[in-house]
Scaffold this active site. Structure first.
Site, PDB file in Angstrom:
ATOM      1  N   ALA A  61       0.597  -0.978   0.114  1.00 14.57           N
ATOM      2  CA  ALA A  61      -0.051   0.007  -0.180  1.00 14.57           C
ATOM      3  C   ALA A  61       0.858   1.223   0.074  1.00 14.57           C
ATOM      4  O   ALA A  61       2.078   1.182   0.276  1.00 14.57           O
ATOM      5  CB  ALA A  61      -0.840  -0.062   1.077  1.00 14.57           C
ATOM      6  N   GLY A 100       0.296  -5.029   0.597  1.00 20.28           N
ATOM      7  CA  GLY A 100      -0.739  -5.116  -0.426  1.00 20.28           C
ATOM      8  C   GLY A 100      -0.297  -5.789  -1.575  1.00 20.28           C
ATOM      9  O   GLY A 100      -1.165  -6.240  -2.401  1.00 20.28           O
ATOM     10  N   GLU A 103      -0.719  -9.188  -1.261  1.00 17.56           N
ATOM     11  CA  GLU A 103      -2.242  -9.438  -1.218  1.00 17.56           C
ATOM     12  C   GLU A 103      -2.850  -9.440  -2.556  1.00 17.56           C
ATOM     13  O   GLU A 103      -3.639 -10.297  -3.020  1.00 17.56           O
ATOM     14  CB  GLU A 103      -2.948  -8.340  -0.224  1.00 17.56           C
ATOM     15  CG  GLU A 103      -2.303  -8.642   1.101  1.00 17.56           C
ATOM     16  CD  GLU A 103      -2.930  -7.668   2.162  1.00 17.56           C
ATOM     17  OE1 GLU A 103      -2.713  -6.327   1.961  1.00 17.56           O
ATOM     18  OE2 GLU A 103      -3.687  -7.968   3.096  1.00 17.56           O
ATOM     19  N   GLU A 123       3.573  -5.732   7.284  1.00 13.64           N
ATOM     20  CA  GLU A 123       2.993  -4.560   8.024  1.00 13.64           C
ATOM     21  C   GLU A 123       3.241  -4.413   9.613  1.00 13.64           C
ATOM     22  O   GLU A 123       3.348  -3.332  10.076  1.00 13.64           O
ATOM     23  CB  GLU A 123       1.241  -5.031   7.761  1.00 13.64           C
ATOM     24  CG  GLU A 123       0.746  -4.891   6.528  1.00 13.64           C
ATOM     25  CD  GLU A 123       1.059  -5.749   5.380  1.00 13.64           C
ATOM     26  OE1 GLU A 123       2.014  -6.697   5.775  1.00 13.64           O
ATOM     27  OE2 GLU A 123       0.255  -5.949   4.315  1.00 13.64           O
TER      28      GLU A 123
HETATM   29  C1  3H9 Z   1       0.629  -2.641   3.423  1.00 13.09           C
HETATM   30  O1  3H9 Z   1       0.748  -2.916   2.178  1.00 13.09           O
HETATM   31  C2  3H9 Z   1      -0.991  -2.767   3.834  1.00 13.09           C
HETATM   32  C3  3H9 Z   1      -1.703  -3.385   3.286  1.00 13.09           C
HETATM   33  O2  3H9 Z   1      -1.599  -4.887   3.856  1.00 13.09           O
HETATM   34  C4  3H9 Z   1      -3.272  -2.982   3.772  1.00 13.09           C
HETATM   35  C5  3H9 Z   1      -3.611  -1.987   2.651  1.00 13.09           C
HETATM   36  C6  3H9 Z   1      -5.347  -1.981   2.704  1.00 13.09           C
HETATM   37  N1  3H9 Z   1       4.565   3.721   0.274  1.00 13.09           N
HETATM   38  O3  3H9 Z   1      13.339   1.434   0.489  1.00 13.09           O
HETATM   39  P1  3H9 Z   1      13.898   2.298  -0.695  1.00 13.09           P
HETATM   40  C7  3H9 Z   1       9.455   4.823  -1.152  1.00 13.09           C
HETATM   41  S1  3H9 Z   1       2.065  -1.654   4.241  1.00 13.09           S
HETATM   42  C8  3H9 Z   1       5.081   4.856  -0.129  1.00 13.09           C
HETATM   43  O4  3H9 Z   1      15.087   3.071  -0.592  1.00 13.09           O
HETATM   44  P2  3H9 Z   1      14.799  -0.001  -2.033  1.00 13.09           P
HETATM   45  C9  3H9 Z   1      10.528   5.331  -0.156  1.00 13.09           C
HETATM   46  O5  3H9 Z   1      10.047   6.068   0.853  1.00 13.09           O
HETATM   47  C10 3H9 Z   1       3.190  -1.588   3.046  1.00 13.09           C
HETATM   48  N2  3H9 Z   1       6.694   4.791  -0.279  1.00 13.09           N
HETATM   49  O6  3H9 Z   1      14.039   1.514  -1.924  1.00 13.09           O
HETATM   50  C11 3H9 Z   1      11.769   5.773  -1.059  1.00 13.09           C
HETATM   51  O7  3H9 Z   1      11.204   6.957  -1.386  1.00 13.09           O
HETATM   52  P3  3H9 Z   1      12.355   8.427  -1.780  1.00 13.09           P
HETATM   53  C12 3H9 Z   1       3.719  -2.776   3.102  1.00 13.09           C
HETATM   54  C13 3H9 Z   1       7.275   3.707  -0.353  1.00 13.09           C
HETATM   55  O8  3H9 Z   1      15.052  -0.280  -3.472  1.00 13.09           O
HETATM   56  C14 3H9 Z   1      11.608   4.844  -2.354  1.00 13.09           C
HETATM   57  O9  3H9 Z   1      10.263   4.360  -2.184  1.00 13.09           O
HETATM   58  N3  3H9 Z   1       5.090  -2.420   2.220  1.00 13.09           N
HETATM   59  C15 3H9 Z   1       6.827   2.646  -0.158  1.00 13.09           C
HETATM   60  O10 3H9 Z   1      16.130   0.113  -1.049  1.00 13.09           O
HETATM   61  C16 3H9 Z   1      12.522   3.869  -2.308  1.00 13.09           C
HETATM   62  O11 3H9 Z   1      12.473   3.161  -1.329  1.00 13.09           O
HETATM   63  C17 3H9 Z   1       6.213  -2.170   2.848  1.00 13.09           C
HETATM   64  O12 3H9 Z   1       6.405  -2.224   3.966  1.00 13.09           O
HETATM   65  C18 3H9 Z   1       5.451   2.571   0.310  1.00 13.09           C
HETATM   66  N4  3H9 Z   1       4.832   1.212   0.675  1.00 13.09           N
HETATM   67  O13 3H9 Z   1      13.873  -1.079  -1.250  1.00 13.09           O
HETATM   68  C19 3H9 Z   1       7.495  -2.162   1.817  1.00 13.09           C
HETATM   69  N5  3H9 Z   1       7.786   1.778   0.189  1.00 13.09           N
HETATM   70  O14 3H9 Z   1      12.896   7.897  -2.975  1.00 13.09           O
HETATM   71  C20 3H9 Z   1       8.165  -1.054   2.129  1.00 13.09           C
HETATM   72  C21 3H9 Z   1       9.037   2.514  -0.313  1.00 13.09           C
HETATM   73  O15 3H9 Z   1      11.415   9.491  -2.157  1.00 13.09           O
HETATM   74  N6  3H9 Z   1       9.243  -0.769   1.354  1.00 13.09           N
HETATM   75  N7  3H9 Z   1       8.620   3.465  -0.727  1.00 13.09           N
HETATM   76  O16 3H9 Z   1      13.024   8.259  -0.626  1.00 13.09           O
HETATM   77  C22 3H9 Z   1      10.630  -1.666   1.394  1.00 13.09           C
HETATM   78  O17 3H9 Z   1      10.787  -2.299   1.917  1.00 13.09           O
HETATM   79  C23 3H9 Z   1      11.517  -0.949   0.103  1.00 13.09           C
HETATM   80  O18 3H9 Z   1      11.114   0.227  -0.187  1.00 13.09           O
HETATM   81  C24 3H9 Z   1      11.801  -1.984  -0.943  1.00 13.09           C
HETATM   82  C25 3H9 Z   1      12.486  -1.401  -1.951  1.00 13.09           C
HETATM   83  C26 3H9 Z   1      12.417  -3.382  -0.462  1.00 13.09           C
HETATM   84  C27 3H9 Z   1      10.325  -2.317  -1.699  1.00 13.09           C
END
Ligand code: 3H9
Length: 686
Positions: A61, A100, A103, A123
């Protein structure tokens, strides 16, 4: 954001392109629902591949939307729409399918992934639980035990493990798009598989849920989300699909607005912002392809291991052959430990050791890109090291000191090309601890500062820029923690009550247990240096314990007594007597856990505010990262500055005023009073 649909004969390929991580924004959710409708209506389409552009599959999400009311279409409905599609959807996963994103993949009829992909429901790390069927569908697909593991830990699994669990149907070798289309062609003529939502719930052994609850509770301590996530998986096993979905959603929405979720989101964004400070935008760092460490003690060996773990060849310099051998043995001991704990294969450990060259000849450093000094904390010794480095290293080699307490400006006096000098303050054990304070001197160039940040990224560390003051950011605040803890002792609290209160607040250890573990001699040495500088450190009880030879666990006693071979702290009569003597004539108070925590944490916030005012730290979130990654401050509290803001800065000021009136803390500094007016540290820093 774009969602494009291409046709490859009977297969439609839906490509999501929503940089940076294809998060499920409202627009993307809408586009996915529309894609299902369009492809359902197209008789020529037999199957659909859902694939993503850029670095990753849908990573979850959009966390930026969490502060706002959810906008339709809601994600559970999007997943249900995909699951109800008339054509089989195949999720084609690269990078990470998280939250998400997973999901959505669980709504698809099939899932395929490249071998390097990872899948998970992280999450709980954001203080929430999956909110679009993750807890309800997962156990129907992979069984309760594996679902509990994934959902309550938040840790992702790699594609191979995911295939073993039945989470994905195939691993694609080579090009993902082509492989997924091939897979889709293979299933296109088959009847649709049973949707996960209508599959049976697997049975569990008696006692399974009770045991899982105990295990999760023990690990989560005061973090709320893991147990709530477990409750949701359990509900899914005990009730029908729609009731379980309602329960999951209700829990998700309640947690989304919780204090812990806000704190964990704050840390999430702070960690991502830390490696790229805006003031260094556009500045190109120097290339670091080789490194050296001078000094092979605990710190130097840990730094060498951190550099090797990042793939850099490392030279270890010591003063003579015996010291070189000892230093190499220290590094080897680190890798032996990793092998013993199963974190590294013997082969990988050997390969890391093979990349370390030891020697006592500084000439080995003639072509090294980065040298980090980690010798004894003595100004003259350190200066002598840098004098040698200045004469042997290339003029563009970056030279760094790992000092904790000395002034890097003073250390760098006489260094040739002083713009290439900076402090890189690692935390022990340096190959494990994530924090790296990057300290700039008056002469450090922006390019070299940027190199420090780039190095942190290379090493997988969290970098925080720090200006020069005694102890930089982290240890300067630690000094206040310790002084407050002693003030409390002199006003009626016991070491065990203080330690228990800080553990109850969420720290892994109280201040006295921590000193007993690390040794009281280190702080005593620093106080001696401070006195030599004309300062008057406040540690009346610690001074007396050191005079009695009570340096902590290693001497069988410190703030507590220890039985031989037993690390369990026992209250000490000797210490109680010393405290009583030092407390004579001072007013005594009744302390409970909350008031102890206030008297320690809020003065830390006060000191941290001074640090911001002095621009030693540029952002309050940086201070939060320092305390979380260097000192075990609970992540779910968001760090001391977030905690103070969440609590209300006006209240923080009021409590500090009260403590100050009783002589139990310094009064709030001007910056804190000013910040309290806007209820945010933004008024005095970013
Ligand atoms: C969820 O999904 C809830 C659902 O179950 C229910 C819904 C109803 N949103 O980490 P990076 C941005 S909860 C917005 O350096 P990498 C981050 O801020 C979510 N922005 O990259 C950064 O921005 P900026 C569950 C996001 O390649 C840029 O992306 N998901 C999100 O080292 C790059 O990020 C997670 O918790 C987001 N969800 O790693 C996943 N994620 O460039 C969290 C990232 O402006 N994310 N950004 O600074 C990660 O673990 C890593 O970002 C990922 C990539 C492994 C994907």
């Amino acid at each position: 954001m774009t969602v494009t649909i291409a046709r490859e004969n009977a297969i439609a390929v839906v490509t999501v392109d929503n940089p940076p991580v294809n998060a499920l924004s409202q627009a993307l959710r809408q586009a996915l629902v529309e894609a299902v409708a369009e492809l359902d209506a197209d008789a020529a389409v037999k199957a659909v591949v859902l694939i993503c552009a850029g670095r990753t599959f849908i990573a979850g999400a959009d966390v930026n939307e969490f502060g706002k009311p959810p906008q339709p279409p809601l994600l559970p409905d999007v997943v249900a729409t995909i699951e109800g599609a008339k054509k089989p959807w195949v999720a084609a996963i690269h990078g990470s399918a998280l939250g998400g994103g997973l999901e959505v993949a669980l709504g698809c009829a099939y899932r395929v992934a490249v071998a390097s992909a990872s899948l998970g429901l992280p999450e709980v790390k954001l203080g929430i639980i999956p909110g679009a069927g993750g807890t309800v569908r997962l156990l129907r697909l992979i069984g309760s035990a594996a679902a509990v593991d994934l959902v309550t830990s938040g840790s992702p699994v790699g594609a191979t493990k995911a295939e073993g669990l039945g989470l994905i149907d195939a691993i694609v070798d080579g090009d993902l798009r082509a492989g997924a289309i091939g897979f889709a062609n293979g299933i296109a003529e088959k009847s649709l598989p049973q949707p996960i939502s209508s599959r049976a719930v697997p049975a569990v052994e008696p006692g399974f849920w009770e045991n899982a609850e105990k295990a999760v509770a023990a690990k989560a301590k005061r973090e709320v989300a893991p147990l709530r996530a477990l409750a949701s998986v359990r509900k899914a096993s005990e009730t029908d699909f729609s009731d379980a979905m309602a329960f999951e959603r209700e829990t998700f929405l309640a947690l989304r607005g919780s204090e812990q979720a806000a704190a964990l989101r704050h840390v999430f964004f702070a960690e991502r912002a830390a490696p790229r400070p805006p003031e260094l935008a556009g500045i190109t760092p120097r290339d670091i392809r080789s490194a050296a460490v001078v000094g092979g003690g605990t710190m130097g060996a840990g730094i060498a291991a951190a550099l090797r773990d990042a793939g850099l060849p490392v030279v270890l310099i010591e003063r003579d052959a015996t010291a070189v051998e000892r230093g190499l043995a220290n590094i080897r001991a680190i890798y032996d430990g990793s092998v013993k704990r199963g974190r590294l294969t013997q082969e990988a450990a050997d390969q890391r050791m093979a990349g370390v060259t030891g020697g006592d000849n500084y000439g080995l450093l003639a072509d090294t890109d980065l040298v980090i000094e980690a010798v004894f904390e003595d100004l003259a010794v350190k200066r002598a090291v840098f004098e040698k480095l200045s004469s042997v290293c290339r003029p563009d080699a970056v030279l760094a000191t790992n000092t904790s307490y000395l002034d890097p400006n003073a250390i760098s006096e006489g260094v040739s090309h002083p713009e290439r000098f900076l402090g890189l303050h690692f935390f022990s054990p340096a190959h494990v601890m994530k924090l790296l304070e990057i300290v700039l001197t008056e002469a450090t160039s922006p390019e070299v500062l940027a190199t420090g940040f780039a190095l942190a990224r290379q090493l997988g560390k969290i970098p925080v820029r720090a200006g020069i003051c005694d102890g930089f950011i982290g240890n300067r605040i630690l000094k206040v923690t310790r002084a407050q803890a002693e003030r409390l002792l002199l006003s009626g609290a016991t070491p065990s009550a203080i330690d228990a209160a800080m553990r109850a607040f969420g720290l892994p250890m109280g201040p006295f247990e921590a000193q007993d573990l690390g040794g009281l001699d280190i702080a005593a040495f620093q106080r001696k240096a401070a006195r030599e500088r004309g300062e008057i450190p406040f540690a009346p009880v610690a001074e007396r314990l050191c005079a009695l030879g009570r340096f902590g666990q290693k001497t069988g006693g410190g703030w507590y007594d220890y039985q031989p071979g037993d690390r369990a702290p026992k209250p000490s009569e000797t210490v109680a007597t010393v405290i009583a003597e030092e407390a004579t004539g001072r007013p005594q108070h009744a302390w409970d856990e909350a008031s102890i925590a206030d008297a320690i944490i809020l003065p830390m916030v006060n000191e941290a505010t001074r640090i911001l005012e002095e621009r030693v730290a540029l952002r309050s979130a940086d201070i939060d990262l320092v305390k979380i990654h260097g000192y075990g401050f609970p992540r779910w509290r968001g760090g001391p500055m977030h905690y103070a803001e969440a609590r209300g800065l006006a209240e923080v000021v009021a409590v500090l005023d009260r403590l100050a009136a009783e002589g139990l803390a310094d009064p709030p500094c001007e910056g804190l009073r000013q910040a309290a007016q806007g209820d945010s540290f933004a008024a005095i820093a970013g």
